[in-house]
Design an enzyme around this catalytic site. Sequence first.
Site, mmCIF file in Angstrom:
data_model
loop_
_atom_site.group_PDB
_atom_site.id
_atom_site.type_symbol
_atom_site.label_atom_id
_atom_site.label_comp_id
_atom_site.label_asym_id
_atom_site.label_seq_id
_atom_site.Cartn_x
_atom_site.Cartn_y
_atom_site.Cartn_z
ATOM 1 N N LEU A 16 0.840 -1.206 0.000
ATOM 2 C CA LEU A 16 0.000 0.000 0.000
ATOM 3 C C LEU A 16 0.876 1.257 0.000
ATOM 4 C CD1 LEU A 16 -3.061 -0.614 2.348
ATOM 5 C CD2 LEU A 16 -3.058 -0.157 -0.095
ATOM 6 N N HIS A 17 1.641 1.433 -1.056
ATOM 7 C CA HIS A 17 2.483 2.622 -1.209
ATOM 8 C C HIS A 17 1.626 3.755 -1.773
ATOM 9 C CE1 HIS A 17 2.840 2.184 -5.633
ATOM 10 N NE2 HIS A 17 2.494 0.948 -5.304
ATOM 11 N N ALA A 18 2.234 4.878 -2.079
ATOM 12 C CA ALA A 18 1.487 6.080 -2.466
ATOM 13 C C ALA A 18 0.535 5.865 -3.635
ATOM 14 C CB ALA A 18 2.460 7.218 -2.780
#
Length: 91
Positions: A16-18
């Site tokens: 769940l990165h940017a």
Amino acid sequence: MAKYNKKLMISNKLGLHARAATKLAQLSHKFDAEVTVTLAGKDADASSIMGLMLLAGAQGKEVTITTEGEDAEKALADVCKLFNDKFDEDE
């Protein structure tokens, strides 16, 4: 009021990165429903990019998606599809 929840595995390489958080937040805004992501006992509103990133959801982690409201069933189905499609990222 309808309420649904489902456990999902984060399967995209970067978790769940940017970019993934942004896609999830944009998707959750489309529904008349509250979408919550729970990881390791911490909750985040799926419409909050920062909240999602603070969960530090890495690949292989299990999250619980909870949807509540008018569009809860459709919201859950679309969020599940986004996770299953690995946030449309090239692996």
